[in-house]
Scaffold this motif. Structure first.
Motif, PDB file in Angstrom:
ATOM      1  N   TRP A 180       0.947  -1.128   0.087  1.00  0.00           N
ATOM      2  CA  TRP A 180      -0.004   0.040   0.040  1.00  0.00           C
ATOM      3  C   TRP A 180       0.899   0.987   0.431  1.00  0.00           C
ATOM      4  O   TRP A 180       1.765   1.422   0.856  1.00  0.00           O
ATOM      5  CB  TRP A 180      -1.005   0.022   1.290  1.00  0.00           C
ATOM      6  CG  TRP A 180      -1.799   1.316   1.280  1.00  0.00           C
ATOM      7  CD1 TRP A 180      -3.138   1.155   0.753  1.00  0.00           C
ATOM      8  CD2 TRP A 180      -1.814   2.514   1.758  1.00  0.00           C
ATOM      9  NE1 TRP A 180      -3.762   2.379   0.839  1.00  0.00           N
ATOM     10  CE2 TRP A 180      -2.902   3.176   1.429  1.00  0.00           C
ATOM     11  CE3 TRP A 180      -0.700   3.376   2.172  1.00  0.00           C
ATOM     12  CZ2 TRP A 180      -3.056   4.621   1.751  1.00  0.00           C
ATOM     13  CZ3 TRP A 180      -0.700   4.453   2.583  1.00  0.00           C
ATOM     14  CH2 TRP A 180      -1.957   5.208   2.402  1.00  0.00           C
TER      15      TRP A 180
ATOM     16  N   GLY B 216      -0.246   5.641  -0.876  1.00  0.00           N
ATOM     17  CA  GLY B 216      -1.411   6.382  -1.293  1.00  0.00           C
ATOM     18  C   GLY B 216      -1.662   6.599  -2.839  1.00  0.00           C
ATOM     19  O   GLY B 216      -2.501   6.007  -3.308  1.00  0.00           O
ATOM     20  N   PRO B 217      -0.670   7.022  -3.601  1.00  0.00           N
ATOM     21  CA  PRO B 217      -0.666   7.188  -4.975  1.00  0.00           C
ATOM     22  C   PRO B 217      -0.991   5.788  -5.636  1.00  0.00           C
ATOM     23  O   PRO B 217      -2.030   5.874  -6.749  1.00  0.00           O
ATOM     24  CB  PRO B 217       0.350   7.898  -5.749  1.00  0.00           C
ATOM     25  CG  PRO B 217       1.081   8.694  -4.312  1.00  0.00           C
ATOM     26  CD  PRO B 217       0.830   7.536  -3.150  1.00  0.00           C
TER      27      PRO B 217
ATOM     28  N   PHE C  96      -2.192   3.149  -4.635  1.00  0.00           N
ATOM     29  CA  PHE C  96      -3.342   2.576  -4.070  1.00  0.00           C
ATOM     30  C   PHE C  96      -4.543   3.090  -5.042  1.00  0.00           C
ATOM     31  O   PHE C  96      -5.430   2.290  -5.471  1.00  0.00           O
ATOM     32  CB  PHE C  96      -3.702   2.528  -2.725  1.00  0.00           C
ATOM     33  CG  PHE C  96      -5.010   1.883  -2.279  1.00  0.00           C
ATOM     34  CD1 PHE C  96      -5.143   0.589  -2.188  1.00  0.00           C
ATOM     35  CD2 PHE C  96      -6.108   2.744  -2.102  1.00  0.00           C
ATOM     36  CE1 PHE C  96      -6.351   0.069  -1.931  1.00  0.00           C
ATOM     37  CE2 PHE C  96      -7.118   2.365  -1.710  1.00  0.00           C
ATOM     38  CZ  PHE C  96      -7.489   0.769  -1.629  1.00  0.00           C
ATOM     39  N   ALA C  97      -4.570   4.448  -5.237  1.00  0.00           N
ATOM     40  CA  ALA C  97      -5.528   5.285  -5.833  1.00  0.00           C
ATOM     41  C   ALA C  97      -5.666   4.692  -7.399  1.00  0.00           C
ATOM     42  O   ALA C  97      -6.733   4.678  -7.933  1.00  0.00           O
ATOM     43  CB  ALA C  97      -5.190   6.876  -5.560  1.00  0.00           C
TER      44      ALA C  97
ATOM     45  N   LEU D  33      -7.130   0.937  -7.359  1.00  0.00           N
ATOM     46  CA  LEU D  33      -8.280   1.095  -7.053  1.00  0.00           C
ATOM     47  C   LEU D  33      -9.291   1.507  -8.275  1.00  0.00           C
ATOM     48  O   LEU D  33     -10.184   0.956  -8.680  1.00  0.00           O
ATOM     49  CB  LEU D  33      -8.922   2.125  -5.922  1.00  0.00           C
ATOM     50  CG  LEU D  33     -10.051   1.933  -5.370  1.00  0.00           C
ATOM     51  CD1 LEU D  33     -10.563   0.694  -4.711  1.00  0.00           C
ATOM     52  CD2 LEU D  33     -10.186   3.297  -4.435  1.00  0.00           C
TER      53      LEU D  33
ATOM     54  N   TYR E 188      -2.756  16.442 -10.380  1.00  0.00           N
ATOM     55  CA  TYR E 188      -2.477  15.154  -9.849  1.00  0.00           C
ATOM     56  C   TYR E 188      -2.952  15.144  -8.359  1.00  0.00           C
ATOM     57  O   TYR E 188      -3.499  13.972  -7.960  1.00  0.00           O
ATOM     58  CB  TYR E 188      -0.895  15.115  -9.557  1.00  0.00           C
ATOM     59  CG  TYR E 188      -0.232  13.869  -8.944  1.00  0.00           C
ATOM     60  CD1 TYR E 188      -0.064  12.720  -9.605  1.00  0.00           C
ATOM     61  CD2 TYR E 188       0.086  14.093  -7.641  1.00  0.00           C
ATOM     62  CE1 TYR E 188       0.416  11.487  -8.837  1.00  0.00           C
ATOM     63  CE2 TYR E 188       0.374  13.020  -6.803  1.00  0.00           C
ATOM     64  CZ  TYR E 188       0.697  11.712  -7.431  1.00  0.00           C
ATOM     65  OH  TYR E 188       1.069  10.679  -6.962  1.00  0.00           O
TER      66      TYR E 188
ATOM     67  N   PHE F 192      -5.005  11.988  -7.458  1.00  0.00           N
ATOM     68  CA  PHE F 192      -4.205  11.022  -6.504  1.00  0.00           C
ATOM     69  C   PHE F 192      -3.770  11.436  -5.320  1.00  0.00           C
ATOM     70  O   PHE F 192      -3.181  10.941  -4.583  1.00  0.00           O
ATOM     71  CB  PHE F 192      -3.067  10.424  -7.449  1.00  0.00           C
ATOM     72  CG  PHE F 192      -3.215   9.793  -8.685  1.00  0.00           C
ATOM     73  CD1 PHE F 192      -4.109   8.603  -8.755  1.00  0.00           C
ATOM     74  CD2 PHE F 192      -2.843  10.409  -9.938  1.00  0.00           C
ATOM     75  CE1 PHE F 192      -4.534   7.989  -9.992  1.00  0.00           C
ATOM     76  CE2 PHE F 192      -3.521   9.812 -11.154  1.00  0.00           C
ATOM     77  CZ  PHE F 192      -4.287   8.561 -11.203  1.00  0.00           C
TER      78      PHE F 192
ATOM     79  N   SER G 195      -5.402  11.926  -2.797  1.00  0.00           N
ATOM     80  CA  SER G 195      -5.992  11.020  -1.629  1.00  0.00           C
ATOM     81  C   SER G 195      -5.850   9.677  -2.047  1.00  0.00           C
ATOM     82  O   SER G 195      -6.047   9.175  -3.176  1.00  0.00           O
ATOM     83  CB  SER G 195      -7.441  11.306  -1.445  1.00  0.00           C
ATOM     84  OG  SER G 195      -8.213  10.334  -1.034  1.00  0.00           O
ATOM     85  N   SER G 196      -5.488   8.577  -1.300  1.00  0.00           N
ATOM     86  CA  SER G 196      -5.414   7.287  -1.408  1.00  0.00           C
ATOM     87  C   SER G 196      -6.799   6.691  -1.901  1.00  0.00           C
ATOM     88  O   SER G 196      -6.691   5.668  -2.100  1.00  0.00           O
ATOM     89  CB  SER G 196      -4.920   6.502  -0.656  1.00  0.00           C
ATOM     90  OG  SER G 196      -5.452   6.694   0.603  1.00  0.00           O
TER      91      SER G 196
ATOM     92  N   SER H 251      -8.611   7.405  -4.370  1.00  0.00           N
ATOM     93  CA  SER H 251      -9.153   7.835  -5.537  1.00  0.00           C
ATOM     94  C   SER H 251      -9.959   9.105  -5.822  1.00  0.00           C
ATOM     95  O   SER H 251     -11.083   9.211  -5.364  1.00  0.00           O
ATOM     96  CB  SER H 251     -10.133   6.827  -6.319  1.00  0.00           C
ATOM     97  OG  SER H 251      -9.355   5.755  -6.453  1.00  0.00           O
TER      98      SER H 251
END
Lengths: 456, 309
Positions: A79, A81-82, A84-85, A88, B266, B270, B272-273, B275
Motif C-alpha cells: 500500500w 497512497g498514489p 493504491f488510488a 483502485l 495530480y 491521486f 488522496s489514496s 481515488s
C-alpha cells in the motif's frame, strides 16, 4: 487502385478487430469453474527475498491442503497512497489486499470494497474484536465489512545514542510535552542534530498534527447528527502548533529539513539525524527492514497525554476484498484472511508459523502492537512467540508498560485524507514562516475541511 | 490582387491521385500508427473530455454533472495559487533559463578547441535521469549550514539559506535545477542552428568593424530567430506543465508555494489514496490544454510576421 469505400471498410475492419481483441482480453465475471473451484489473487509484499517468497508459497500450499477447491495466486502489492488510488480506480487490486485504517470507512461508504460482512459474521471471533479497533472497518449501519489485522497507537520514537550524547538519560524519556521541548533543545544544542522533527508532506503533516492535538485533548471533527462538523481549529491543535512554532523559531531545535514524508523521516531517524519524532508504535519493523537502524540506538515511549479528553490517535491495517469479487471469491477471500492474517493472532500454530516466516525474511519479531482482540489474547500470542522475539523490548518498556492503558481514539471518520491534506500546508507554514499566525491558519483550514465534508 | 502563387491545376491534382493510387499501402502502413495513437492518445483525450463532465471514482457508475467540475475547479482557491506559481515558474525560467542556453551556445561556437568536450559537458545533465538529478540537488539544497550550497556560500560569508524550506526561495531553487537539467538539450539545438549561419555574414560584419556583441545582436540573433521562436513556445508550454520538480522536491510546499497546475491536477486525482476527484482533475486538464492551444495560436499569429521577415 483502392476506392474510398474499400479504405473505409478496411479501417472499420481493423478497428473491429481491435475491439475483438479487447473483448478477448477481458476477465470473465467469475473464476469459478464448473468443478466448483475458485481462484483468488492475494497480496504479498513487494520486494520480498527469495526465501520469503518461498515461505509465502509454503503458506499457500498449507492453505490449499485445507481448502483444495481454492486456488490462490500471489500478487505483489504494497500500500502506498498514489499507487493504491491508481489501482483502485483501474480495478487492478488483488482480490485480497490490505489498507490503513485511515481509508476504511470512506471506502465502505463509497462502495469501493466488497461487502464481506456476511462472511465475517460467520467467523468464530467475529464478536470479539477490540471495539476501538474494529470501528475502522465498520459501515454506518454497524456491520463489519473490513477485517482489522493489526493495530497500533501513535508513539514517541527516540534515538538513545543522541539522548546520551546530549546528556539525557535514554531510560527516562520525556513524559510531558514541556519535557519533549526541553529535551529537543538540549539534543539540538549538544549534538547539532534535530531534537524533534515532524512530517509535513503527503498528508502526513495533518496526520501528526491531529495526533498531537488528540494528545492535548483536541478532536478534528465532531458528529452533528448525520453530519460531520470540522473542528480542526480546536484548542489542542492550537496548542500543538504553538509548541512546534516555539521549538522551531525560539529554540531552533527542529533541524533544517521541514519537508519530511513518512519514508523520509524514517530514513533520517534511522540515520541518526533526529532525536525524537511521532509516528505509529509499530514502525520499528520498517526502521529495521527498510532503513537498517542500529537496534541499540532505538527507544520507544508513549505520547504524553495532557488535558481533559486527551487520547492517543490509533491506526492499523485492514484486510479487504476487491469490489470485483463475486460471492464464491468473497467466501474464498475471507477464508484466506482468516488463515493468513488472523490465525497468527489467535492460535499457537499460526503465531509460531508467522514468527518463523518473519525470521526467514529477516524481519523483526515481537514489535509491540495493540491488541486486535483483547489484552489477554495478545499476551498469549507473545508467550507463543517468546523464543523467536529479537526486538530490543527492554528499550521499549516505557511504551509497553503504559500504551495499553492509554485511551485509543480513532482517526476522524470521514474524508480523513482530505482533512490531513488541508493541514499539511498549515504545518509547513508554521515551520517555514516566522510570522505564521496559528489561529488564522487553523481557521482557514477549518473552512476548507468543512467544504470537503459538505461536498461528501 | 493575387497574394499567392498560381499553381497549375494539373500540378495540384497529381499528389492527390498518387495518394489514392497507393491507398491500400498507405492505410496498411498507417494502421499501426493510427491504432497506437488511437489507443494511447486520442482515446484518453476523448475519455478525459467525457470524464470532465462526470462525477466518477471509476468503480461505481459515473453520473453526469454538466459543468459542475469546471465550476468547482474555478472556485477552488488553490487554482489561483497554482496559476500564480506556474506563471512565476514560467517567468523565472524565461528570464533566466531561456537566455542561458543561447549564451552558452554562442560562447561554445566561438571556442576553437575542445568544443566537443564542452558540448558533452553541457549535455551531460540531460543524460542524468531526472529523479536522480532531483535527489542530487536535494542534497545540494540541504538547508543546514553543512548543506553543499550553504557550505560554499559560507566561505564568502553568506547564508545559510533555507532553500526548499522557504516560501520565497523554493520556486527559484526549482527553476535553477530545471534550467541546469534542460539547458543542454537547447544548447545542442542552438549549436546546430549556429552552424547554418553563413560565415560570410560574420566576415562582412568584421570588415565593417563590428564588435562581438554587435555581431551577436545583428547577425546571430536574427539568423536564429526561427529556432528561438520555436524554443520559446516549447519552453512556455513545458513550463506551464511543470510537474516533476515541484512533485519531487517539495510536493507543492512549503505551504503551497510551489503548487503548480499539473501538481494540482495530480492532487485532485491521486492526492488522496481513495481515488480522488477525477472529474475535477480532467476538467482542469482540459482547461489547461485549451489555454495552451490558444496561447500557441496567439503566439504563432503574433510572431509569424517576424519569423518570415
Amino acid at each position: 487502385m483502392m476506392s474510398i469505400r474499400s479504405t473505409t471498410a478496411l479501417t472499420i475492419a481493423g478497428l473491429a478487430g481491435l475491439g475483438l481483441l479487447t473483448a478477448c482480453g477481458g476477465d470473465s465475471d467469475s473464476d469459478e469453474g464448473a468443478s466448483g473451484k475458485v481462484s483468488i489473487t492475494v497480496a504479498s509484499d513487494a520486494g520480498l527475498t527469495p526465501e520469503a517468497i518461498s515461505s509465502y508459497d509454503q503458506q499457500i500450499a498449507t492453505f490449499r491442503k485445507k481448502y483444495p477447491n481454492i486456488e490462490v495466486k500471489r500478487e505483489e502489492y504494497t500500500w502506498t497512497g498514489p499507487t493504491f488510488a491508481a489501482k483502485l480506480a483501474g480495478g487492478t487490486l488483488p482480490d485480497v489486499f490490505t489498507l490503513p485504517f485511515t481509508d476504511g470507512r470512506t471506502l465502505i461508504a463509497r462502495r469501493q470494497v466488497a461487502d464481506i460482512s456476511d462472511e465475517i459474521s460467520k467467523l468464530p471471533y467475529a464478536n470479539s474484536f477490540n471495539p476501538n479497533v474494529v470501528a475502522a472497518g465498520k459501515s454506518d449501519d454497524g456491520s463489519v465489512e473490513l477485517v482489522p489485522i493489526a493495530a497500533y497507537g501513535q508513539a514517541l520514537h527516540y534515538n538513545r545514542a543522541l539522548f546520551e550524547e546530549a546528556g539525557l538519560d535514554p531510560d527516562k524519556p520525556p513524559t510531558t510535552w514541556a519535557e519533549i521541548r526541553s529535551a529537543a533543545d538540549q539534543i539540538a544544542e549538544k549534538t547539532g542534530q534535530a531534537g524533534y522533527a515532524v512530517m509535513t508532506k503527503g498528508n502526513t503533516g495533518g496526520w501528526i498534527l491531529s495526533t498531537e492535538a488528540y494528545a492535548m485533548g483536541g478532536r478534528m471533527t465532531q458528529a452533528n447528527g448525520d453530519e460531520q462538523k470540522a473542528t480542526v481549529d480546536n484548542a489542542g491543535a492550537k496548542e500543538a502548533l504553538r509548541l512546534v512554532q516555539d521549538m522551531r523559531w525560539q529554540d531552533d531545535s527542529m533541524g533544517s529539513n521541514f519537508g519530511y514524508d513518512w519514508n523520509g523521516i524514517n530514513q533520517a531517524f534511522a540515520a541518526g539525524k533526529i532525536g525524537m519524532f511521532v509516528t505509529g508504535g509499530g514502525t520499528y519493523d520498517n526502521l529495521v527492514s527498510q532503513n537498517e537502524i542500529k537496534p541499540d540506538d532505538y527507544g520507544l515511549t508513549v505520547l504524553p497525554l495532557e488535558g481533559a479528553d486527551a487520547g492517543v490517535l490509533g491506526g492499523g491495517t485492514l484486510a479487504a476484498v476487491s469490489v470485483k469479487a463475486d460471492d464464491a471469491e468473497k467466501a474464498a477471500a475471507v477464508k484466506w484472511i482468516d488463515f493468513f492474517y488472523m490465525q497468527k493472532l489467535i492460535t499457537q500454530e499460526g503465531a509460531v508459523r508467522d514468527a518463523q516466516n518473519r525470521q526467514t525474511d529477516k524481519q523483526p519479531v515481537g514489535t509491540p502492537q495493540l491488541p486486535v482482540f483483547d489484552q489477554a489474547t495478545e499476551q498469549k500470542r507473545l508467550e507463543w512467540i517468546k523464543s523467536y522475539v529479537d526486538v530490543p523490548l527492554e528499550q521499549m518498556t516505557n511504551y509497553t508498560s503504559a500504551a495499553f492503558q492509554q485511551p485509543l481514539v480513532p482517526e476522524p471518520p470521514v474524508a480523513t485524507q482530505d482533512l490531513y491534506a488541508a493541514l499539511d500546508p498549515v504545518v509547513q507554514k508554521v515551520l517555514t514562516d516566522r510570522n505564521a499566525n496559528v489561529d488564522e491558519l487553523l481557521s482557514q483550514a477549518n473552512s476548507e475541511v468543512q467544504n470537503v465534508l459538505d461536498r461528501g | 490582387m493575387i497574394d499567392r502563387p498560381v499553381v497549375p491545376a494539373t500540378a495540384r491534382k497529381v499528389p492527390a491521385r498518387k495518394v489514392r493510387g497507393n491507398g491500400l499501402a498507405t492505410v496498411v502502413f498507417l494502421l499501426p500508427m493510427l491504432v497506437a495513437f488511437g489507443v494511447f492518445s486520442w482515446f484518453p483525450i476523448g475519455r478525459a473530455l467525457v470524464m470532465s463532465v462526470q462525477q466518477t471514482n471509476l468503480v461505481t457508475p459515473a453520473t453526469f454533472v454538466g459543468v459542475d467540475n469546471y465550476v468547482y475547479v474555478l472556485h477552488d482557491p488553490d487554482l489561483w495559487t497554482a496559476i500564480r506559481n506556474t506563471g512565476y515558474f514560467a517567468g523565472l525560467a524565461l528570464v533566466f533559463g531561456y537566455p542561458i542556453p543561447l549564451l552558452l551556445a554562442v560562447l561554445m561556437s566561438e571556442v576553437r578547441r575542445w568544443r566537443g568536450v564542452y558540448t558533452a559537458l553541457a549535455y551531460l545533465p540531460v543524460v542524468v535521469p531526472p529523479v536522480v538529478a532531483v535527489l542530487l540537488w536535494k542534497f545540494f539544497y540541504d538547508g543546514g549550514p553543512t548543506g553543499v550550497f550553504n557550505t560554499v556560500l559560507g566561505w564568502i560569508g553568506l547564508g545559510p539559506y533555507p532553500w526548499l524550506n522557504s516560501s520565497s526561495l523554493a520556486m527559484p531553487s526549482l527553476v535553477l535545477e530545471a534550467t541546469w537539467a534542460a539547458a543542454g538539450g537547447t544548447v545542442i539545438i542552438y549549436l546546430a542552428a549556429l552552424t547554418a549561419v553563413p560565415p560570410e555574414l560574420y566576415d562582412a560584419a568584421e570588415v565593417d568593424g563590428a564588435s562581438i556583441r554587435q555581431k551577436v545582436w545583428h547577425v546571430t540573433l536574427p539568423q536564429l530567430r526561427g529556432v528561438l521562436l520555436v524554443t520559446m513556445i516549447l519552453q512556455l508550454i513545458g513550463t506551464a506543465q511543470v510537474f516533476l520538480e515541484p512533485y519531487l522536491f517539495t510536493g507543492g510546499g512549503p505551504s503551497k508555494a510551489t503548487l503548480t497546475l499539473l501538481l494540482l491536477v495530480y492532487d485532485y486525482a491521486f492526492g488522496s489514496s481513495l481515488s480522488g476527484d477525477f472529474g475535477a482533475a480532467t476538467a482542469l486538464s482540459v482547461m489547461l490544454a485549451v489555454v495552451l492551444a490558444l496561447l500557441s495560436a496567439l503566439y504563432y499569429r503574433l510572431t509569424r510576421s517576424w519569423s518570415q521577415s
